[in-house]
Design a protein around this motif. Structure first.
Motif, PDB file in Angstrom:
ATOM      1  N   ALA A  43      -5.648  -6.019   4.779  1.00 44.51           N
ATOM      2  CA  ALA A  43      -4.726  -7.021   5.342  1.00 44.51           C
ATOM      3  C   ALA A  43      -5.356  -7.739   6.530  1.00 44.51           C
ATOM      4  CB  ALA A  43      -3.417  -6.356   5.746  1.00 44.51           C
ATOM      5  N   ASP A  44      -6.129  -7.027   7.322  1.00 47.56           N
ATOM      6  CA  ASP A  44      -6.786  -7.642   8.479  1.00 47.56           C
ATOM      7  C   ASP A  44      -7.874  -8.636   8.073  1.00 47.56           C
ATOM      8  OD1 ASP A  44      -5.172  -6.270  10.238  1.00 47.56           O
ATOM      9  OD2 ASP A  44      -6.669  -4.716  10.688  1.00 47.56           O
ATOM     10  N   LEU A  45      -8.487  -8.433   6.910  1.00 56.07           N
ATOM     11  CA  LEU A  45      -9.518  -9.354   6.441  1.00 56.07           C
ATOM     12  C   LEU A  45      -8.947 -10.706   6.021  1.00 56.07           C
ATOM     13  CD1 LEU A  45     -11.823  -7.093   4.233  1.00 56.07           C
ATOM     14  CD2 LEU A  45     -12.463  -8.307   6.323  1.00 56.07           C
ATOM     15  N   LEU A  46      -7.697 -10.725   5.643  1.00 54.61           N
ATOM     16  CA  LEU A  46      -7.063 -11.938   5.125  1.00 54.61           C
ATOM     17  C   LEU A  46      -6.392 -12.707   6.259  1.00 54.61           C
ATOM     18  CD1 LEU A  46      -5.644 -10.048   2.110  1.00 54.61           C
ATOM     19  CD2 LEU A  46      -7.242 -11.959   1.910  1.00 54.61           C
ATOM     20  N   ARG A  47      -6.609 -14.017   6.303  1.00 53.81           N
ATOM     21  CA  ARG A  47      -6.035 -14.833   7.376  1.00 53.81           C
ATOM     22  C   ARG A  47      -4.523 -14.697   7.462  1.00 53.81           C
ATOM     23  NH1 ARG A  47      -9.128 -20.639   6.965  1.00 53.81           N
ATOM     24  NH2 ARG A  47     -11.199 -19.843   7.438  1.00 53.81           N
ATOM     25  N   GLN A  48      -3.867 -14.688   6.301  1.00 54.17           N
ATOM     26  CA  GLN A  48      -2.416 -14.592   6.276  1.00 54.17           C
ATOM     27  C   GLN A  48      -1.982 -13.306   5.569  1.00 54.17           C
ATOM     28  OE1 GLN A  48      -0.117 -18.176   5.450  1.00 54.17           O
ATOM     29  NE2 GLN A  48      -2.027 -19.336   5.416  1.00 54.17           N
ATOM     30  N   GLY A  49      -2.756 -12.255   5.766  1.00 53.16           N
ATOM     31  CA  GLY A  49      -2.437 -10.978   5.123  1.00 53.16           C
ATOM     32  C   GLY A  49      -1.260 -10.295   5.793  1.00 53.16           C
ATOM     33  N   ARG A  50      -0.384  -9.740   4.977  1.00 55.02           N
ATOM     34  CA  ARG A  50       0.771  -8.990   5.481  1.00 55.02           C
ATOM     35  C   ARG A  50       0.797  -7.645   4.781  1.00 55.02           C
ATOM     36  NH1 ARG A  50       6.849  -9.295   4.032  1.00 55.02           N
ATOM     37  NH2 ARG A  50       7.720  -8.066   5.699  1.00 55.02           N
ATOM     38  N   LEU A  51       0.728  -6.577   5.539  1.00 50.10           N
ATOM     39  CA  LEU A  51       0.720  -5.229   4.983  1.00 50.10           C
ATOM     40  C   LEU A  51       2.127  -4.661   4.947  1.00 50.10           C
ATOM     41  CD1 LEU A  51      -0.851  -2.650   4.081  1.00 50.10           C
ATOM     42  CD2 LEU A  51      -0.825  -1.990   6.483  1.00 50.10           C
ATOM     43  N   VAL A  52       2.474  -4.093   3.813  1.00 53.65           N
ATOM     44  CA  VAL A  52       3.727  -3.357   3.679  1.00 53.65           C
ATOM     45  C   VAL A  52       3.372  -2.003   3.095  1.00 53.65           C
ATOM     46  CG1 VAL A  52       5.938  -3.231   2.482  1.00 53.65           C
ATOM     47  CG2 VAL A  52       5.111  -5.426   3.312  1.00 53.65           C
ATOM     48  N   GLU A  53       3.715  -0.945   3.813  1.00 50.03           N
ATOM     49  CA  GLU A  53       3.497   0.394   3.284  1.00 50.03           C
ATOM     50  C   GLU A  53       4.764   0.840   2.566  1.00 50.03           C
ATOM     51  OE1 GLU A  53       2.150   2.981   6.414  1.00 50.03           O
ATOM     52  OE2 GLU A  53       0.090   2.286   6.158  1.00 50.03           O
ATOM     53  N   TRP A  56       0.839  -1.199   0.000  1.00 48.24           N
ATOM     54  CA  TRP A  56       0.000   0.000   0.000  1.00 48.24           C
ATOM     55  C   TRP A  56       0.867   1.238   0.000  1.00 48.24           C
ATOM     56  CZ3 TRP A  56      -4.941  -1.507  -0.435  1.00 48.24           C
ATOM     57  CH2 TRP A  56      -5.919  -0.512  -0.459  1.00 48.24           C
ATOM     58  N   ALA A  57       0.413   2.238  -0.679  1.00 51.12           N
ATOM     59  CA  ALA A  57       1.133   3.509  -0.752  1.00 51.12           C
ATOM     60  C   ALA A  57       0.943   4.284   0.549  1.00 51.12           C
ATOM     61  CB  ALA A  57       0.637   4.331  -1.936  1.00 51.12           C
ATOM     62  N   ALA A  58       2.029   4.615   1.193  1.00 50.32           N
ATOM     63  CA  ALA A  58       1.973   5.287   2.489  1.00 50.32           C
ATOM     64  C   ALA A  58       1.406   6.703   2.397  1.00 50.32           C
ATOM     65  CB  ALA A  58       3.362   5.331   3.115  1.00 50.32           C
ATOM     66  N   ASP A  59       1.575   7.355   1.259  1.00 59.94           N
ATOM     67  CA  ASP A  59       1.169   8.755   1.130  1.00 59.94           C
ATOM     68  C   ASP A  59      -0.048   8.956   0.232  1.00 59.94           C
ATOM     69  OD1 ASP A  59       3.379   9.556   2.712  1.00 59.94           O
ATOM     70  OD2 ASP A  59       4.673   9.346   0.963  1.00 59.94           O
ATOM     71  N   ASP A  60      -0.762   7.882  -0.092  1.00 59.71           N
ATOM     72  CA  ASP A  60      -1.899   7.973  -1.002  1.00 59.71           C
ATOM     73  C   ASP A  60      -3.058   8.710  -0.365  1.00 59.71           C
ATOM     74  OD1 ASP A  60      -3.809   7.579  -2.989  1.00 59.71           O
ATOM     75  OD2 ASP A  60      -3.129   5.539  -3.374  1.00 59.71           O
ATOM     76  N   ARG A  61      -3.643   9.620  -1.121  1.00 65.75           N
ATOM     77  CA  ARG A  61      -4.811  10.357  -0.633  1.00 65.75           C
ATOM     78  C   ARG A  61      -6.103   9.773  -1.195  1.00 65.75           C
ATOM     79  NH1 ARG A  61      -1.572  15.178  -2.255  1.00 65.75           N
ATOM     80  NH2 ARG A  61      -0.201  15.524  -0.496  1.00 65.75           N
ATOM     81  N   VAL A  62      -6.008   9.054  -2.319  1.00 65.88           N
ATOM     82  CA  VAL A  62      -7.185   8.454  -2.936  1.00 65.88           C
ATOM     83  C   VAL A  62      -7.561   7.168  -2.213  1.00 65.88           C
ATOM     84  CG1 VAL A  62      -8.100   7.444  -5.070  1.00 65.88           C
ATOM     85  CG2 VAL A  62      -6.646   9.475  -5.178  1.00 65.88           C
ATOM     86  N   MET A  63      -6.560   6.352  -1.928  1.00 67.40           N
ATOM     87  CA  MET A  63      -6.764   5.088  -1.220  1.00 67.40           C
ATOM     88  C   MET A  63      -5.935   5.155   0.060  1.00 67.40           C
ATOM     89  SD  MET A  63      -6.565   2.624  -4.561  1.00 67.40           S
ATOM     90  CE  MET A  63      -6.944   1.129  -3.702  1.00 67.40           C
ATOM     91  N   PRO A  64      -6.504   5.706   1.136  1.00 69.20           N
ATOM     92  CA  PRO A  64      -5.742   5.955   2.358  1.00 69.20           C
ATOM     93  C   PRO A  64      -5.153   4.688   2.978  1.00 69.20           C
ATOM     94  CG  PRO A  64      -8.027   6.727   2.580  1.00 69.20           C
ATOM     95  CD  PRO A  64      -7.909   6.079   1.249  1.00 69.20           C
ATOM     96  N   PRO A  65      -4.045   4.836   3.702  1.00 70.58           N
ATOM     97  CA  PRO A  65      -3.397   3.681   4.347  1.00 70.58           C
ATOM     98  C   PRO A  65      -4.334   2.861   5.236  1.00 70.58           C
ATOM     99  CG  PRO A  65      -1.938   5.570   4.423  1.00 70.58           C
ATOM    100  CD  PRO A  65      -3.260   6.059   3.886  1.00 70.58           C
ATOM    101  N   GLU A  66      -5.338   3.498   5.844  1.00 72.95           N
ATOM    102  CA  GLU A  66      -6.272   2.755   6.694  1.00 72.95           C
ATOM    103  C   GLU A  66      -6.977   1.649   5.902  1.00 72.95           C
ATOM    104  OE1 GLU A  66      -6.898   6.404   6.370  1.00 72.95           O
ATOM    105  OE2 GLU A  66      -5.192   6.488   7.719  1.00 72.95           O
ATOM    106  N   HIS A  67      -7.213   1.890   4.612  1.00 74.01           N
ATOM    107  CA  HIS A  67      -7.869   0.878   3.785  1.00 74.01           C
ATOM    108  C   HIS A  67      -6.949  -0.331   3.593  1.00 74.01           C
ATOM    109  CE1 HIS A  67     -10.769   3.984   1.796  1.00 74.01           C
ATOM    110  NE2 HIS A  67     -10.830   3.987   3.112  1.00 74.01           N
ATOM    111  N   GLY A  68      -5.671  -0.089   3.466  1.00 76.27           N
ATOM    112  CA  GLY A  68      -4.715  -1.190   3.355  1.00 76.27           C
ATOM    113  C   GLY A  68      -4.685  -2.026   4.620  1.00 76.27           C
ATOM    114  N   HIS A  69      -4.743  -1.360   5.755  1.00 78.06           N
ATOM    115  CA  HIS A  69      -4.776  -2.076   7.043  1.00 78.06           C
ATOM    116  C   HIS A  69      -6.026  -2.942   7.134  1.00 78.06           C
ATOM    117  CE1 HIS A  69      -1.356  -0.149   9.077  1.00 78.06           C
ATOM    118  NE2 HIS A  69      -1.680   0.909   8.350  1.00 78.06           N
TER     119      HIS A  69
END
Length: 110
Positions: A35-45, A19-32
């Motif tokens: 990743a939380d929805l996926l059993r083995q999700g790993r988020l990297v900003e 996920w893009a750390a500085d994105d204003r269209v798709m904010p970092p909270e959406h990436g979190h």
């Protein structure tokens, strides 16, 4: 949309959410959340990037994918080849063309 999101919870394979750390269209909270929805999700900003991470920070994205592939231990075959290509990007053309030494098939012929 809700059914698709709920279906993510049943996916039981490693997933990298880059996920893009500085994105204003798709904010970092959406990436979190993703990743939380996926059993083995790993988020990297990816810092210093916006919506099009491959355009903004291709090197950092490649590093994140390479690290993920090593950690996820997805086994031999195409995933191992991806890790090699990240270390040796000059070989990417051979893989796309199905060239000599490539471990993955090239694009379908028309």
């Amino acid at each position: 949309m809700i059914a698709a999101a709920e279906g993510l919870q049943t996916f039981d394979r490693p997933v990298l959410v880059a996920w893009a750390a500085d994105d204003r269209v798709m904010p970092p909270e959406h990436g979190h959340r993703l990743a939380d929805l996926l059993r083995q999700g790993r988020l990297v900003e990816i810092p210093d990037s916006f919506t099009l991470i491959p355009e903004d920070q291709p090197g950092r994205l490649a590093e994140a994918i390479g690290e993920f592939v090593r950690i996820a231990r997805v086994g031999p075959g195409p995933a191992t080849r991806v890790a090699e290509l990240i270390r040796h990007p000059e070989e990417v053309r051979d893989v796309h063309a199905g060239g000599e030494g490539a471990n993955v098939p090239g694009p379908p012929r028309r």
